[in-house]
Design a protein around this motif. Sequence first.
Motif, PDB file in Angstrom:
ATOM      1  N   UNK A 179      -4.384  13.089  -1.222  1.00  0.00           N
ATOM      2  CA  UNK A 179      -5.277  12.473  -0.244  1.00  0.00           C
ATOM      3  C   UNK A 179      -4.525  12.191   1.053  1.00  0.00           C
ATOM      4  N   UNK A 180      -5.265  12.098   2.155  1.00  0.00           N
ATOM      5  CA  UNK A 180      -4.671  11.733   3.434  1.00  0.00           C
ATOM      6  C   UNK A 180      -3.742  12.802   3.981  1.00  0.00           C
ATOM      7  N   UNK A 181      -3.020  12.434   5.046  1.00  0.00           N
ATOM      8  CA  UNK A 181      -2.139  13.397   5.712  1.00  0.00           C
ATOM      9  C   UNK A 181      -0.659  13.031   5.615  1.00  0.00           C
ATOM     10  N   UNK A 182      -0.312  12.079   4.707  1.00  0.00           N
ATOM     11  CA  UNK A 182       1.074  11.617   4.609  1.00  0.00           C
ATOM     12  C   UNK A 182       2.054  12.746   4.313  1.00  0.00           C
ATOM     13  N   UNK A 183       1.606  13.747   3.538  1.00  0.00           N
ATOM     14  CA  UNK A 183       2.507  14.835   3.176  1.00  0.00           C
ATOM     15  C   UNK A 183       2.892  15.673   4.386  1.00  0.00           C
ATOM     16  N   UNK A 184       2.040  15.716   5.403  1.00  0.00           N
ATOM     17  CA  UNK A 184       2.375  16.456   6.621  1.00  0.00           C
ATOM     18  C   UNK A 184       3.642  15.887   7.256  1.00  0.00           C
ATOM     19  N   UNK A 185       3.772  14.565   7.228  1.00  0.00           N
ATOM     20  CA  UNK A 185       4.967  13.930   7.795  1.00  0.00           C
ATOM     21  C   UNK A 185       6.209  14.281   6.985  1.00  0.00           C
ATOM     22  N   UNK A 234       1.222   0.287   5.649  1.00  0.00           N
ATOM     23  CA  UNK A 234       0.586  -0.150   6.882  1.00  0.00           C
ATOM     24  C   UNK A 234      -0.001  -1.552   6.739  1.00  0.00           C
ATOM     25  N   UNK A 235      -0.628  -1.829   5.595  1.00  0.00           N
ATOM     26  CA  UNK A 235      -1.265  -3.134   5.407  1.00  0.00           C
ATOM     27  C   UNK A 235      -0.302  -4.218   4.936  1.00  0.00           C
ATOM     28  N   UNK A 236       0.960  -3.853   4.763  1.00  0.00           N
ATOM     29  CA  UNK A 236       2.010  -4.802   4.363  1.00  0.00           C
ATOM     30  C   UNK A 236       1.663  -5.563   3.092  1.00  0.00           C
ATOM     31  N   UNK A 237       1.065  -4.863   2.134  1.00  0.00           N
ATOM     32  CA  UNK A 237       0.730  -5.476   0.858  1.00  0.00           C
ATOM     33  C   UNK A 237       1.575  -4.871  -0.265  1.00  0.00           C
ATOM     34  N   UNK A 238       2.336  -5.750  -0.919  1.00  0.00           N
ATOM     35  CA  UNK A 238       3.140  -5.377  -2.086  1.00  0.00           C
ATOM     36  C   UNK A 238       2.640  -6.168  -3.298  1.00  0.00           C
ATOM     37  N   UNK A 239       2.301  -5.529  -4.389  1.00  0.00           N
ATOM     38  CA  UNK A 239       2.168  -4.087  -4.589  1.00  0.00           C
ATOM     39  C   UNK A 239       0.861  -3.583  -4.001  1.00  0.00           C
ATOM     40  N   UNK A 240       0.680  -2.253  -4.015  1.00  0.00           N
ATOM     41  CA  UNK A 240      -0.573  -1.675  -3.552  1.00  0.00           C
ATOM     42  C   UNK A 240      -1.686  -2.029  -4.539  1.00  0.00           C
ATOM     43  N   UNK A 241      -2.818  -2.453  -4.012  1.00  0.00           N
ATOM     44  CA  UNK A 241      -3.945  -2.866  -4.843  1.00  0.00           C
ATOM     45  C   UNK A 241      -4.801  -1.649  -5.182  1.00  0.00           C
ATOM     46  N   UNK A 242      -5.143  -1.505  -6.448  1.00  0.00           N
ATOM     47  CA  UNK A 242      -5.970  -0.383  -6.877  1.00  0.00           C
ATOM     48  C   UNK A 242      -7.230  -0.293  -6.029  1.00  0.00           C
ATOM     49  N   UNK A 243      -7.562   0.920  -5.616  1.00  0.00           N
ATOM     50  CA  UNK A 243      -8.747   1.132  -4.794  1.00  0.00           C
ATOM     51  C   UNK A 243      -8.474   1.124  -3.306  1.00  0.00           C
ATOM     52  N   UNK A 244      -7.245   0.784  -2.911  1.00  0.00           N
ATOM     53  CA  UNK A 244      -6.888   0.772  -1.490  1.00  0.00           C
ATOM     54  C   UNK A 244      -6.909   2.194  -0.934  1.00  0.00           C
ATOM     55  N   UNK A 245      -7.593   2.445   0.173  1.00  0.00           N
ATOM     56  CA  UNK A 245      -7.597   3.787   0.764  1.00  0.00           C
ATOM     57  C   UNK A 245      -6.192   4.166   1.230  1.00  0.00           C
ATOM     58  N   UNK A 246      -5.860   5.440   1.115  1.00  0.00           N
ATOM     59  CA  UNK A 246      -4.524   5.880   1.507  1.00  0.00           C
ATOM     60  C   UNK A 246      -4.243   5.576   2.974  1.00  0.00           C
ATOM     61  N   UNK A 247      -5.294   5.558   3.789  1.00  0.00           N
ATOM     62  CA  UNK A 247      -5.114   5.286   5.223  1.00  0.00           C
ATOM     63  C   UNK A 247      -4.614   3.869   5.486  1.00  0.00           C
TER      64      UNK A 247
END
Length: 322
Positions: free
Chosen positions: A138-144, A86-99
């Motif tokens: 964490x989060x609801x990504x697995x529901x998808x 969602x935040x269009x950041x590669x790679x994901x930065x440690x501490x970034x919320x799953x949302x």
Amino acid sequence: MNYRTLGKSGLRISEVGFGAWGIGKSSWVGAEDDESLRALNLAIDRGINFIDTAMGYGNGHSERLVGELIKSRSETIHVATKVSPINLKWPAVAGTPVEEGFTAEHIMKCAENSLRNLGLETIDVLQTHVWLDSWSGEGDWLDAVVKLKEQGKIRAFGISINDHEADNAIKALESGVIDTVQFIYNIFDQTPEEKLLPACIKHNVGTIIRVPLDEGGLTGNVGPDTTFPEGDFRNGYFRDDRKQEVYDRVKAIAGDLDASMEQLPEIALRFILSHPGVSTVIPGMLRSREVEMNCALGDGRGLPEEQVQKLKKHAWFRNFYK
């Protein structure tokens, strides 16, 4: 072409797949659509049945080209694509919320966009394009993921983990909800052999190996005087004295194996395919000659164990993406 099973997905895929980042015409400079389609078609002719692409490769351009190919062919072609964070950041930065990375709503929306781009009713493997292992549970990504599988819109779900962070997926693999994992593994970065590949074997997770040739460094074609087109990301990747460092190291590899520099791409790909935990390797292929060369290596032979062991001492852990 030799075929391997992609972990618990059960898909039988070519051990050499088609990496479709370059044909998206973003970051890599030099791709032309006509030549890209010729390369894609030749790859299928030579036995490749697995293509790895992403929404982020040219804002869907790579997916659309792959869709053109699929529409024109009668063969079964397995496609893996990726959901951009969602935040269009590669790679994901440690501490970034799953949302800020992936939510169920975002994954559902992106899956629908990719299905349209590809002209498919079902995506074989849908992957997150970055990953932090702290997001497991964490989060609801697995529901998808569950819903998309129930709807028949995806067959398998995977994660593409951050560059040179081989341990940043172990928790996800142990959870049992991941079917595939994509990561960097090559002669220079052999760290996946320590924990990640053994975990993939243990949990029957399919493996998709990217950057097998170190963005060209392991081809033997990058030297101190090599230049890249303006705007090509490799200008940064191989900046300063990095080209000389790479050249010196690949010369040492060739010398140790009594090989020519021209043989390095074959050695590099066969090294990866020699590991029993590898399902497929996905070198980028912009042109037909690259397809011919790479497909010829997908014969199931790998490298002699003596050469594999010699290459162990050439591991060189560093991160040129930074």
